[in-house]
Design a protein around this motif. Structure first.
Motif, PDB file in Angstrom:
ATOM      1  N   THR A   8      -0.569  -4.769 -13.307  1.00  0.00           N
ATOM      2  CA  THR A   8       0.689  -4.502 -13.947  1.00  0.00           C
ATOM      3  C   THR A   8       1.039  -5.976 -14.410  1.00  0.00           C
ATOM      4  O   THR A   8       0.811  -6.908 -13.818  1.00  0.00           O
ATOM      5  CB  THR A   8       1.577  -3.951 -13.130  1.00  0.00           C
ATOM      6  N   PHE A  42       0.052 -10.027 -13.343  1.00  0.00           N
ATOM      7  CA  PHE A  42       0.461 -11.143 -14.512  1.00  0.00           C
ATOM      8  C   PHE A  42       1.571 -11.187 -15.223  1.00  0.00           C
ATOM      9  O   PHE A  42       2.430 -10.503 -14.977  1.00  0.00           O
ATOM     10  CB  PHE A  42      -0.827 -11.058 -15.598  1.00  0.00           C
ATOM     11  N   ALA A  44       3.967 -11.743 -18.065  1.00  0.00           N
ATOM     12  CA  ALA A  44       3.615 -11.253 -19.579  1.00  0.00           C
ATOM     13  C   ALA A  44       4.540 -12.239 -20.591  1.00  0.00           C
ATOM     14  O   ALA A  44       5.696 -11.840 -20.891  1.00  0.00           O
ATOM     15  CB  ALA A  44       4.119  -9.833 -19.754  1.00  0.00           C
ATOM     16  N   HIS A  47       4.903 -11.078 -24.073  1.00  0.00           N
ATOM     17  CA  HIS A  47       5.946 -10.003 -24.159  1.00  0.00           C
ATOM     18  C   HIS A  47       7.615 -10.364 -24.068  1.00  0.00           C
ATOM     19  O   HIS A  47       8.428  -9.978 -24.819  1.00  0.00           O
ATOM     20  CB  HIS A  47       5.867  -9.100 -23.056  1.00  0.00           C
ATOM     21  N   LYS A  51      11.675 -10.558 -26.535  1.00  0.00           N
ATOM     22  CA  LYS A  51      13.058 -10.206 -26.176  1.00  0.00           C
ATOM     23  C   LYS A  51      13.988 -11.489 -26.292  1.00  0.00           C
ATOM     24  O   LYS A  51      15.022 -11.578 -26.355  1.00  0.00           O
ATOM     25  CB  LYS A  51      13.157  -9.765 -25.057  1.00  0.00           C
ATOM     26  N   MET A 141       0.613  -4.544 -25.266  1.00  0.00           N
ATOM     27  CA  MET A 141       0.431  -4.054 -23.597  1.00  0.00           C
ATOM     28  C   MET A 141      -0.684  -3.262 -23.587  1.00  0.00           C
ATOM     29  O   MET A 141      -1.312  -3.470 -22.491  1.00  0.00           O
ATOM     30  CB  MET A 141       1.876  -3.121 -23.609  1.00  0.00           C
ATOM     31  N   ILE A 145      -3.881  -4.090 -20.610  1.00  0.00           N
ATOM     32  CA  ILE A 145      -4.456  -3.234 -19.695  1.00  0.00           C
ATOM     33  C   ILE A 145      -5.981  -2.957 -20.026  1.00  0.00           C
ATOM     34  O   ILE A 145      -6.674  -2.990 -18.978  1.00  0.00           O
ATOM     35  CB  ILE A 145      -3.705  -1.787 -19.834  1.00  0.00           C
ATOM     36  N   VAL A 153      -1.898   1.957 -13.391  1.00  0.00           N
ATOM     37  CA  VAL A 153      -0.853   0.874 -13.751  1.00  0.00           C
ATOM     38  C   VAL A 153       0.527   1.281 -13.337  1.00  0.00           C
ATOM     39  O   VAL A 153       1.146   2.106 -13.594  1.00  0.00           O
ATOM     40  CB  VAL A 153      -0.563   0.833 -15.353  1.00  0.00           C
ATOM     41  N   GLN A 159       8.371   2.975 -18.754  1.00  0.00           N
ATOM     42  CA  GLN A 159       6.932   2.441 -19.265  1.00  0.00           C
ATOM     43  C   GLN A 159       5.856   3.436 -19.650  1.00  0.00           C
ATOM     44  O   GLN A 159       4.852   3.178 -19.960  1.00  0.00           O
ATOM     45  CB  GLN A 159       6.486   1.230 -18.419  1.00  0.00           C
TER      46      GLN A 159
END
Ligand code: TRP
Length: 447
Positions: A8, A42, A44, A47, A51, A141, A145, A153, A159
């Protein structure tokens, strides 16, 4: 039996709050202690860029989140704990996946659709203010994975669609490139983990501005808890625990006996001020020792940096081997690699095949070496006492073909340590060609 891989990611765009602790950090750390699973956690940070455009905030959040997980008991020797941006195979895989992902699939992503709906509602252009980063978020994403072939996950309900997209994308790649490259992941929703209400009773979330930061000093924590909204029932009046956000937070920290006692106190008309003090004491009892560790950790960013880099080095032992195989599969590969389909008689002259030769040296031991079609030696084995042992490895190498993960293990057996720096690309290419040849021959024999 190989262990289940649980993976995750945590987006590094904010400061951890009590809701993150109860809903994600605490259950994930408990799960990481399981012996039948291998955990990947981890940060992210790629990601986060979708934002958050504030560089200092991305860095600070990465530090705070890493320190939080370590302070709460994550053991970086037992799990793989790393930062997304330290794994270059993730953006590389993102591109491979991008090229097989249907644009229509991404059009249906909830976050993107919500942005489009908001724009349309406001009479704006549908894509106003929408970056390609937001649009591509599900593909990045999926790469997170799929690059480690995670089985499970653990995520929040919001999600689930992303995990389904990762399955779709992985399946499409497997199909188009005709191989079992990716394990299809499953979302795991923790049913018995509470979603913590925030100070206003709605779900605790940064976007509602109702959070209680996890690492407030005791005094500030007490103040924040005193600020939790309650109804106006007076001391002595019975209160309903099941509609109380205060009670819900208490329950997330207390054991069964404590919870039962608080339930009785509510029925007996405990004053809100008293209930808040009890909540503060309960939360602080759990957090105080962790807070001390957290403070020591954030004060030493260099040490956390080292730990993350060490985690990434371990993780990359896998991702590097795997991306070699994927590169080969999509055709991003050495020009020495022979195409799998044999050239037709009238076609271009087939390149000479690589050679995998066994021989015996004057020292009486058995050796083999692998050379490409031009005769350059790609791999020289160590000496083996028995020809059988050498033969077994030769056969296993050809069988492995372009399975880079299997090769990684085999190469460790065949070559002395200082030879393992050998370029993997050409070795994989040569073995893949030999395997293709063998398969073609076997087919002729059996046909
Ligand atoms: N999108 C996730 C979130 O916002 C974070 C995340 C990024 C993630 N990559 C992931 C979660 C891979 C699970 C697996 O919560």
């Amino acid at each position: 039996m190989s262990k289940r891989r649980i993976l995750t990611g945590i987006t590094t765009s904010g400061t951890p709050h009590l809701g993150n602790y109860v809903g994600a950090i605490r259950p994930a750390i408990a799960a990481s202690r399981r012996d039948d699973a291998e955990s990947f956690y981890f940060l992210a940070d790629y990601h986060a860029l979708v934002k958050c455009g504030d560089p200092a905030r991305v860095q600070q959040s990465t530090l705070e989140i890493a320190a939080s997980w370590l302070a709460c008991g994550l053991d970086p020797d037992k799990v793989l704990f790393y930062r997304q941006s330290d794994i270059p195979e993730i953006p590389e895989l993102t591109w491979f996946l991008t090229c097989v992902t249907a644009k229509g699939l991404l059009n249906r992503a909830h976050a993107y659709k919500a942005a489009v709906d908001a724009n349309t509602g406001a009479g704006e252009d549908a894509d106003a203010g929408v970056t390609a980063g937001l649009y591509m978020y599900p593909v990045l994403m999926a790469a997170d994975i799929l690059v480690f072939n995670a089985h499970e996950v653990p995520v929040g309900r919001d999600q689930i669609q992303h995990i389904e997209m990762a399955r779709d994308i992985g399946q499409r790649f497997n199909h188009l490139y005709d191989g079992d490259f990716f394990t299809l992941p499953e979302a795991r929703i923790e049913e018995n983990v509470a979603t913590l209400p925030g100070t206003d009773g709605r779900k605790m979330s940064k976007s509602y501005d109702n959070t209680i930061p996890l690492w407030l000093p005791a005094n500030a924590l007490r103040k924040a808890i005193l600020g939790i909204m309650t109804d106006s029932r007076a001391p002595g009046e019975a209160k309903d625990p099941d509609s109380s956000n205060l009670f819900a937070i208490y329950q997330a920290f207390a054991n069964a006996d404590e919870t039962a006692a608080m339930r009785t106190a509510f029925a007996d008309g405990i004053a809100w001020g008293e209930a808040k003090q009890a909540l503060f004491e309960r939360v602080d009892a759990e957090l105080a020792p962790l807070r001390e560790r957290y403070e020591a950790l954030v004060a030493d960013p260099a040490r956390i940096e080292q730990q993350l880099l060490a985690g990434a080095a371990r993780a990359r032992e896998r991702s590097r081997a795997f991306i070699t195989r994927l590169r080969h599969a999509v055709g991003v590969r050495s020009l020495d690699a022979r195409p799998a389909a044999p050239a037709s008689v009238n076609g271009p002259v087939a390149a000479a095949l690589p050679q995998l030769k066994s021989y015996r040296e004057a020292d009486g031991r058995f050796y083999f070496k692998l050379a490409n079609g031009s005769g350059d030696v790609l791999l020289q084995s160590r000496g083996f006492d028995s020809p059988k042992e050498a033969g077994r490895l030769v056969a296993a190498l050809v069988d492995a073909g372009d399975d880079a993960a299997a090769l990684e293990t085999l190469l460790r057996e065949c070559a002395p340590a200082d030879e393992r720096a050998l370029a993997h690309g050409p070795i994989v290419a040569a073995l893949a060609a030999l395997k293709a040849e063998k398969v073609a021959k076997d087919r002729v024999k059996s046909g």
